[in-house]
Design a protein around this motif. Sequence first.
Motif, PDB file in Angstrom:
ATOM      1  N   ALA A  49       0.812  -1.393  -0.175  1.00  0.00           N
ATOM      2  CA  ALA A  49      -0.126   0.068   0.156  1.00  0.00           C
ATOM      3  C   ALA A  49       0.812   1.121   0.097  1.00  0.00           C
ATOM      4  CB  ALA A  49      -1.021  -0.062   1.177  1.00  0.00           C
ATOM      5  N   ASP A  50       1.891   1.133   0.720  1.00  0.00           N
ATOM      6  CA  ASP A  50       2.933   2.267   0.640  1.00  0.00           C
ATOM      7  C   ASP A  50       3.396   2.618  -0.751  1.00  0.00           C
ATOM      8  OD1 ASP A  50       4.248   4.527   2.049  1.00  0.00           O
ATOM      9  OD2 ASP A  50       5.945   3.212   2.436  1.00  0.00           O
ATOM     10  N   LEU A  51       3.780   1.531  -1.369  1.00  0.00           N
ATOM     11  CA  LEU A  51       4.211   1.651  -2.753  1.00  0.00           C
ATOM     12  C   LEU A  51       3.153   2.411  -3.631  1.00  0.00           C
ATOM     13  CD1 LEU A  51       6.437  -1.439  -3.089  1.00  0.00           C
ATOM     14  CD2 LEU A  51       7.263   0.485  -2.985  1.00  0.00           C
ATOM     15  N   VAL A  52       2.324   1.781  -3.572  1.00  0.00           N
ATOM     16  CA  VAL A  52       1.089   2.413  -4.189  1.00  0.00           C
ATOM     17  C   VAL A  52       0.886   3.753  -3.983  1.00  0.00           C
ATOM     18  CG1 VAL A  52      -1.487   2.289  -4.911  1.00  0.00           C
ATOM     19  CG2 VAL A  52      -0.062   0.102  -4.531  1.00  0.00           C
ATOM     20  N   LEU A  53       0.885   4.076  -2.773  1.00  0.00           N
ATOM     21  CA  LEU A  53       0.433   5.698  -2.534  1.00  0.00           C
ATOM     22  C   LEU A  53       1.633   6.296  -2.759  1.00  0.00           C
ATOM     23  CD1 LEU A  53      -0.964   7.666  -0.888  1.00  0.00           C
ATOM     24  CD2 LEU A  53       0.320   6.994   1.136  1.00  0.00           C
ATOM     25  N   ASP A  54       2.959   5.953  -2.699  1.00  0.00           N
ATOM     26  CA  ASP A  54       4.243   7.001  -3.205  1.00  0.00           C
ATOM     27  C   ASP A  54       4.094   7.083  -4.943  1.00  0.00           C
ATOM     28  OD1 ASP A  54       5.192   6.871  -0.503  1.00  0.00           O
ATOM     29  OD2 ASP A  54       6.863   5.406  -1.007  1.00  0.00           O
ATOM     30  N   SER A  55       3.681   5.740  -5.391  1.00  0.00           N
ATOM     31  CA  SER A  55       3.384   6.054  -6.946  1.00  0.00           C
ATOM     32  C   SER A  55       2.399   6.973  -7.274  1.00  0.00           C
ATOM     33  CB  SER A  55       3.154   4.682  -7.387  1.00  0.00           C
ATOM     34  OG  SER A  55       3.123   4.524  -8.663  1.00  0.00           O
ATOM     35  N   ALA A  56       1.214   6.952  -6.559  1.00  0.00           N
ATOM     36  CA  ALA A  56       0.230   7.787  -6.851  1.00  0.00           C
ATOM     37  C   ALA A  56       0.490   9.253  -6.960  1.00  0.00           C
ATOM     38  CB  ALA A  56      -0.918   7.490  -6.136  1.00  0.00           C
ATOM     39  N   LEU A  57       1.227   9.529  -5.444  1.00  0.00           N
ATOM     40  CA  LEU A  57       1.776  10.884  -5.250  1.00  0.00           C
ATOM     41  C   LEU A  57       2.824  11.460  -6.201  1.00  0.00           C
ATOM     42  CD1 LEU A  57       1.746  10.692  -1.290  1.00  0.00           C
ATOM     43  CD2 LEU A  57       0.275  11.761  -2.928  1.00  0.00           C
ATOM     44  N   ALA A  58       3.673  10.399  -6.559  1.00  0.00           N
ATOM     45  CA  ALA A  58       4.687  10.874  -7.790  1.00  0.00           C
ATOM     46  C   ALA A  58       4.050  11.180  -8.737  1.00  0.00           C
ATOM     47  CB  ALA A  58       5.808   9.635  -7.634  1.00  0.00           C
ATOM     48  N   THR A  59       3.230  10.538  -9.292  1.00  0.00           N
ATOM     49  CA  THR A  59       2.402  10.953 -10.677  1.00  0.00           C
ATOM     50  C   THR A  59       1.606  12.233 -10.637  1.00  0.00           C
ATOM     51  OG1 THR A  59       2.122   8.320 -10.844  1.00  0.00           O
ATOM     52  CG2 THR A  59       0.682   9.806 -12.361  1.00  0.00           C
ATOM     53  N   HIS A  60       1.235  12.564  -9.525  1.00  0.00           N
ATOM     54  CA  HIS A  60       0.206  13.661  -9.462  1.00  0.00           C
ATOM     55  C   HIS A  60       1.327  14.812  -8.851  1.00  0.00           C
ATOM     56  CE1 HIS A  60      -3.180  11.739 -10.786  1.00  0.00           C
ATOM     57  NE2 HIS A  60      -2.751  10.688  -9.767  1.00  0.00           N
TER      58      HIS A  60
END
Length: 68
Positions: A49-60
């Motif tokens: 979940a942390d990886l998904v959140l980091d990826s989503a934040l990096a994308t936006h």
Amino acid sequence: MRHLILLRRALDAERAARRLTAGLHQQDLEAFTVRLHRAVAAQHALSQADLVLDSALATHHDPEGGSL
């Protein structure tokens, strides 16, 4: 002869206690293993979940310092 009977009973009692203790030890190990596996699975889920959140934040993320 009575002494041998008492010794035999004491030995039987000790053996029964050892079997009981060994059985409880095995149950404790099994319960610990289940709890450990659950904790490891929960930690893995949190890491994912942390990886998904980091990826989503990096994308936006806006390079100017804000968000899109």
